[in-house]
Write a protein that holds these residues in place. Structure first.
Motif, PDB file in Angstrom:
ATOM      1  N   ILE A  48       0.864  -1.184   0.000  1.00  0.00           N
ATOM      2  CA  ILE A  48       0.000   0.000   0.000  1.00  0.00           C
ATOM      3  C   ILE A  48       0.898   1.231   0.000  1.00  0.00           C
ATOM      4  O   ILE A  48       1.823   1.340   0.799  1.00  0.00           O
ATOM      5  N   HIS A  49       0.620   2.156  -0.922  1.00  0.00           N
ATOM      6  CA  HIS A  49       1.416   3.377  -1.055  1.00  0.00           C
ATOM      7  C   HIS A  49       0.785   4.503  -0.239  1.00  0.00           C
ATOM      8  O   HIS A  49      -0.419   4.680  -0.251  1.00  0.00           O
ATOM      9  N   GLY A  50       1.600   5.253   0.447  1.00  0.00           N
ATOM     10  CA  GLY A  50       1.098   6.386   1.216  1.00  0.00           C
ATOM     11  C   GLY A  50       1.537   6.286   2.651  1.00  0.00           C
ATOM     12  O   GLY A  50       2.331   5.419   2.996  1.00  0.00           O
ATOM     13  N   PRO A  51       1.075   7.171   3.474  1.00  0.00           N
ATOM     14  CA  PRO A  51       0.043   8.167   3.181  1.00  0.00           C
ATOM     15  C   PRO A  51       0.610   9.373   2.444  1.00  0.00           C
ATOM     16  O   PRO A  51       1.756   9.746   2.625  1.00  0.00           O
ATOM     17  N   LYS A  52      -0.253   9.956   1.620  1.00  0.00           N
ATOM     18  CA  LYS A  52       0.038  11.214   0.956  1.00  0.00           C
ATOM     19  C   LYS A  52      -1.119  12.154   1.246  1.00  0.00           C
ATOM     20  O   LYS A  52      -2.270  11.710   1.311  1.00  0.00           O
ATOM     21  N   PRO A  53      -0.841  13.436   1.414  1.00  0.00           N
ATOM     22  CA  PRO A  53      -1.939  14.381   1.658  1.00  0.00           C
ATOM     23  C   PRO A  53      -2.929  14.384   0.492  1.00  0.00           C
ATOM     24  O   PRO A  53      -2.518  14.310  -0.666  1.00  0.00           O
ATOM     25  N   ALA A  54      -4.199  14.437   0.809  1.00  0.00           N
ATOM     26  CA  ALA A  54      -5.248  14.565  -0.205  1.00  0.00           C
ATOM     27  C   ALA A  54      -5.786  15.990  -0.130  1.00  0.00           C
ATOM     28  O   ALA A  54      -6.027  16.507   0.963  1.00  0.00           O
ATOM     29  N   ALA A  55      -5.941  16.611  -1.271  1.00  0.00           N
ATOM     30  CA  ALA A  55      -6.381  18.007  -1.315  1.00  0.00           C
ATOM     31  C   ALA A  55      -7.850  18.129  -0.902  1.00  0.00           C
ATOM     32  O   ALA A  55      -8.698  17.366  -1.360  1.00  0.00           O
ATOM     33  N   ILE A  56      -8.117  19.085  -0.021  1.00  0.00           N
ATOM     34  CA  ILE A  56      -9.497  19.427   0.328  1.00  0.00           C
ATOM     35  C   ILE A  56      -9.711  20.877  -0.075  1.00  0.00           C
ATOM     36  O   ILE A  56      -9.015  21.769   0.396  1.00  0.00           O
ATOM     37  N   GLU A  57     -10.645  21.073  -0.989  1.00  0.00           N
ATOM     38  CA  GLU A  57     -10.976  22.404  -1.486  1.00  0.00           C
ATOM     39  C   GLU A  57     -12.483  22.580  -1.475  1.00  0.00           C
ATOM     40  O   GLU A  57     -13.201  21.698  -1.935  1.00  0.00           O
ATOM     41  N   GLN A  58     -12.934  23.689  -0.936  1.00  0.00           N
ATOM     42  CA  GLN A  58     -14.363  24.007  -0.897  1.00  0.00           C
ATOM     43  C   GLN A  58     -15.182  22.858  -0.319  1.00  0.00           C
ATOM     44  O   GLN A  58     -16.252  22.501  -0.817  1.00  0.00           O
ATOM     45  N   GLY A  59     -14.662  22.218   0.735  1.00  0.00           N
ATOM     46  CA  GLY A  59     -15.394  21.157   1.419  1.00  0.00           C
ATOM     47  C   GLY A  59     -15.442  19.823   0.688  1.00  0.00           C
ATOM     48  O   GLY A  59     -16.275  18.979   0.987  1.00  0.00           O
ATOM     49  N   GLU A  60     -14.549  19.638  -0.291  1.00  0.00           N
ATOM     50  CA  GLU A  60     -14.517  18.400  -1.063  1.00  0.00           C
ATOM     51  C   GLU A  60     -13.098  17.846  -1.118  1.00  0.00           C
ATOM     52  O   GLU A  60     -12.135  18.611  -1.226  1.00  0.00           O
ATOM     53  N   ILE A  61     -12.979  16.525  -1.077  1.00  0.00           N
ATOM     54  CA  ILE A  61     -11.700  15.891  -1.398  1.00  0.00           C
ATOM     55  C   ILE A  61     -11.606  15.895  -2.916  1.00  0.00           C
ATOM     56  O   ILE A  61     -12.544  15.489  -3.606  1.00  0.00           O
ATOM     57  N   ARG A  62     -10.473  16.364  -3.431  1.00  0.00           N
ATOM     58  CA  ARG A  62     -10.242  16.364  -4.875  1.00  0.00           C
ATOM     59  C   ARG A  62      -8.996  15.532  -5.133  1.00  0.00           C
ATOM     60  O   ARG A  62      -7.916  15.850  -4.644  1.00  0.00           O
ATOM     61  N   HIS A  63      -9.177  14.466  -5.890  1.00  0.00           N
ATOM     62  CA  HIS A  63      -8.087  13.508  -6.079  1.00  0.00           C
ATOM     63  C   HIS A  63      -8.246  12.817  -7.422  1.00  0.00           C
ATOM     64  O   HIS A  63      -9.370  12.568  -7.869  1.00  0.00           O
ATOM     65  N   GLU A  64      -7.125  12.511  -8.061  1.00  0.00           N
ATOM     66  CA  GLU A  64      -7.169  11.773  -9.319  1.00  0.00           C
ATOM     67  C   GLU A  64      -6.941  10.294  -9.038  1.00  0.00           C
ATOM     68  O   GLU A  64      -5.957   9.925  -8.403  1.00  0.00           O
ATOM     69  N   LEU A  65      -7.865   9.477  -9.511  1.00  0.00           N
ATOM     70  CA  LEU A  65      -7.780   8.034  -9.323  1.00  0.00           C
ATOM     71  C   LEU A  65      -7.166   7.399 -10.560  1.00  0.00           C
ATOM     72  O   LEU A  65      -7.696   7.528 -11.666  1.00  0.00           O
ATOM     73  N   ALA A  66      -6.046   6.721 -10.374  1.00  0.00           N
ATOM     74  CA  ALA A  66      -5.389   6.021 -11.478  1.00  0.00           C
ATOM     75  C   ALA A  66      -6.180   4.752 -11.820  1.00  0.00           C
ATOM     76  O   ALA A  66      -6.952   4.250 -10.996  1.00  0.00           O
TER      77      ALA A  66
END
Length: 78
Positions: A48-66
């Motif tokens: 398992i890779h991580g942990p890495k910070p996940a962006a939270i903007e305007q009350g949402e998690i924004r992340h790109e899923l490979a």
């Protein structure tokens, strides 16, 4: 003991089952947390890779899923 360590923590699992498409995802949190980390399991092996910070903007998690990944988001307040 595990229940105590996870008190006040929100966990979310996002799975991208496609073989060739990346997805930019937005997960609405409704104020449930202000910090998030991402842990990723992919096809490169059992690690398992991580942990890495996940962006939270305007009350949402924004992340790109490979492609072909499962991502666990661990969210905390403060």
């Amino acid at each position: 003991m595990l229940r105590h360590k996870l008190a006040g923590v929100l966990t979310i699992i996002a799975i991208n089952k496609t073989q060739d498409k990346r997805f930019k995802t937005k997960i609405a949190l409704a104020g449930a947390c202000t910090k998030a980390e991402a842990f990723v399991l992919d096809g490169t092996g059992p690690k398992i890779h991580g942990p890495k910070p996940a962006a939270i903007e305007q009350g949402e998690i924004r992340h790109e899923l490979a492609p072909l990944t499962a991502t666990l988001f661990v969210c905390k307040k403060g």
